[in-house]
Design a protein around this motif. Sequence first.
Motif, PDB file in Angstrom:
ATOM      1  N   TRP A  42       0.752  -1.168   0.108  1.00  0.00           N
ATOM      2  CA  TRP A  42       0.040  -0.022  -0.137  1.00  0.00           C
ATOM      3  C   TRP A  42       1.065   1.382  -0.171  1.00  0.00           C
ATOM      4  CZ3 TRP A  42       1.229   2.788   4.382  1.00  0.00           C
ATOM      5  CH2 TRP A  42       2.023   2.242   5.336  1.00  0.00           C
TER       6      TRP A  42
ATOM      7  N   ILE B 164      -4.258   3.916  -6.329  1.00  0.00           N
ATOM      8  CA  ILE B 164      -5.521   3.311  -6.325  1.00  0.00           C
ATOM      9  C   ILE B 164      -6.488   3.778  -6.920  1.00  0.00           C
ATOM     10  CG2 ILE B 164      -7.164   2.372  -4.559  1.00  0.00           C
ATOM     11  CD1 ILE B 164      -5.002   3.005  -2.537  1.00  0.00           C
TER      12      ILE B 164
ATOM     13  N   ASP C 171      -2.073   0.056  -8.891  1.00  0.00           N
ATOM     14  CA  ASP C 171      -1.555  -1.244  -8.144  1.00  0.00           C
ATOM     15  C   ASP C 171      -3.012  -1.787  -7.513  1.00  0.00           C
ATOM     16  OD1 ASP C 171       1.438  -0.705  -7.644  1.00  0.00           O
ATOM     17  OD2 ASP C 171       0.540   1.250  -7.273  1.00  0.00           O
ATOM     18  N   ALA C 172      -3.896  -1.145  -7.482  1.00  0.00           N
ATOM     19  CA  ALA C 172      -5.359  -1.513  -6.834  1.00  0.00           C
ATOM     20  C   ALA C 172      -6.315  -1.035  -7.335  1.00  0.00           C
ATOM     21  CB  ALA C 172      -5.168  -1.385  -5.260  1.00  0.00           C
TER      22      ALA C 172
ATOM     23  N   TRP D 108     -10.359   0.469  -5.822  1.00  0.00           N
ATOM     24  CA  TRP D 108     -11.289   0.522  -4.615  1.00  0.00           C
ATOM     25  C   TRP D 108     -12.764   0.484  -5.255  1.00  0.00           C
ATOM     26  CZ3 TRP D 108     -11.260   6.431  -2.947  1.00  0.00           C
ATOM     27  CH2 TRP D 108     -12.529   6.601  -2.351  1.00  0.00           C
TER      28      TRP D 108
ATOM     29  N   HIS E  62      -6.253 -10.396  -9.566  1.00  0.00           N
ATOM     30  CA  HIS E  62      -5.178 -10.645  -9.061  1.00  0.00           C
ATOM     31  C   HIS E  62      -4.425 -11.174 -10.332  1.00  0.00           C
ATOM     32  CE1 HIS E  62      -6.423 -11.199  -4.625  1.00  0.00           C
ATOM     33  NE2 HIS E  62      -6.204  -9.707  -5.036  1.00  0.00           N
TER      34      HIS E  62
ATOM     35  N   VAL F 255      -3.460  -6.645  -9.928  1.00  0.00           N
ATOM     36  CA  VAL F 255      -4.002  -5.436  -9.382  1.00  0.00           C
ATOM     37  C   VAL F 255      -4.898  -6.027  -7.943  1.00  0.00           C
ATOM     38  CG1 VAL F 255      -6.025  -4.050  -9.750  1.00  0.00           C
ATOM     39  CG2 VAL F 255      -4.306  -4.366 -11.500  1.00  0.00           C
ATOM     40  N   ARG F 256      -4.588  -5.388  -6.992  1.00  0.00           N
ATOM     41  CA  ARG F 256      -5.503  -5.547  -5.882  1.00  0.00           C
ATOM     42  C   ARG F 256      -6.559  -5.040  -5.789  1.00  0.00           C
ATOM     43  NH1 ARG F 256       0.363  -6.026  -4.350  1.00  0.00           N
ATOM     44  NH2 ARG F 256       0.783  -7.645  -2.591  1.00  0.00           N
TER      45      ARG F 256
ATOM     46  N   MET G 223      -9.595  -3.289  -3.231  1.00  0.00           N
ATOM     47  CA  MET G 223     -10.168  -3.054  -1.955  1.00  0.00           C
ATOM     48  C   MET G 223     -11.557  -2.601  -2.125  1.00  0.00           C
ATOM     49  SD  MET G 223      -6.975  -0.126  -1.350  1.00  0.00           S
ATOM     50  CE  MET G 223      -7.270  -0.123   0.435  1.00  0.00           C
TER      51      MET G 223
ATOM     52  N   ASP H   5      -8.258  -7.565  -0.635  1.00  0.00           N
ATOM     53  CA  ASP H   5      -6.871  -7.013  -0.120  1.00  0.00           C
ATOM     54  C   ASP H   5      -6.775  -5.824   0.807  1.00  0.00           C
ATOM     55  OD1 ASP H   5      -5.064  -8.683  -2.031  1.00  0.00           O
ATOM     56  OD2 ASP H   5      -6.433  -7.846  -3.512  1.00  0.00           O
TER      57      ASP H   5
END
Length: 548
Positions: A18, A23, A58-59, A61, A101, A105-106, A108, A207
Amino acid sequence: MSTALAPQTEIAIDKNWWRGAVIYQIYPRSYQDSNGDGVGDLLGIVQRLPYIASLGVDAIWISPFFTSPMKDFGYDVSDYCDVDPMFGTLADFDAVVETAHRLGVRVMIDLVLSHTSDQHPWFAESRADKTNAKSNWYVWSDPKPDGTPPNNWLSIFGGSAWHWDARREQYYLHNFLTSQPDLNFHEPAVQDALLDVARFWLNRGCDGFRLDTINFYMHDQQLRNNPPLAPERRNATIAPSVNPYNHQEHLYDKNQPENFDFLRKLRAVMEPFGAAAVGEVGDAQRGLEIMGEYTAGNDLMQMCYAFEFLAKDQPTAARIADVMAQVDKVAADGWACWAFSNHDVVRHASRWDLPPAAQRMFATLIMCLRGSVCLYQGEELGLPEANVPFEALQDPYGIEFWPEFKGRDGCRTPMVWDPSNQNGGFSEHQPWLPVASEHLQLSVGAQEDDPAALLHHYRRATAFRRNHPALSVGEHDGLRATGDVVFFTRIHENQTIFCAFNVSETPSDFDMPAGEWTPIGAELGGAHVSADGRLHLGPWQVCLALKT
């Protein structure tokens, strides 16, 4: 459109993933409709995940998709552990996690823990009488002798924060809509139930969490009145002038010290999964200070979502330097998550009236600041705020305060993928909010084949950040401003990067710091450094240089 990706390895466990992450926020109602009902859904997100991965984030939301009567579009939860049929099924959520995944990519999700819907079974039981097993799960209070509410607390959506319930002949607390009763976090069973909710989603591969209104969890048990707030201190991000909520200093209806104990319990639940949380701190006066408190050490939240750059006015060089200096002062041991746009405020392209060059500059700036980054869907396209007429409004906030405040629907209109039809490739059916015609020319399809498009600048900026650890995880030497230029140095191990940004349309000359510097970031429009170390920054231009 070209969004094909080379295969990537699945995500490895990294408890620090993180830190410095980028994000991408998805408002699921408006991202992609996969079944033709005019509303976005989880399988629509699955469909668009290759595009998201191509941004280099990276992620993701995902804003709430839980079972809900949708009075506040999912921020009123009636079942924390299921997906609203509007958005799909639990199996569809599993497909989101698996696909994300696989693409590196994570995932949230947006947990709304401070309140539920009044249609949640917990509330139905709690309001039945004063003696049932969940009678203390919500914040109930007797009226004053004259029948009025127990104190002066106000709802963000207007009026008293207390609503009379004839079943119990008591008032219940609601910081938002009357249909969103606040949970009583002073009841241990409530905390246990919510920690089980977190475990449920972590066990499904989630994640981490974006924690809605993280500082609203606890209230003052003595129910003391909030004092008035001086007019000159009324600086709320949303509707500061027309909403009486902004006339109080919120000392007792939120921001209570008992909240730390719950946050530590939540962190302990997340820790074995390598999960992370970003808390939304809703406080116009003490936001940065609370951010520092909630992210200090290793047993609270990893990040908090800062509102300073979601303000109405475009940040000047001096303002940017001042905000970061405040963070250094009150949150030196913490970690911010920065955003310029989200689902609650006017899109920053319109809010700050930014020309294309300025949008590029700000995209590069946010990637260079110490902290993590949230990008809101469509930000990478430079979407302006949509003009939604009153008859098409869905947001209860806007309906209540129209026309002085038009609500949040203008930033929640559907994502535009294809310019070939009025729905922008979002849906084959009439969308739940109208697609702005001016958005079509900025769609993904319209920008993919244009190397000069803003979309590609965002891709280059995220890649530049990822390729330079000093920018993603490094320290800074303090931000300073001279005229319209804000500048700083980011340092990590043996990498030192100098960053300067002209936050205006007026050219500026600037002296580079002493030392040997090699210009980098030419792909981001970086300025040329003369042989004598003199830097000329054109309108909205940046300078990025590596110390050699």
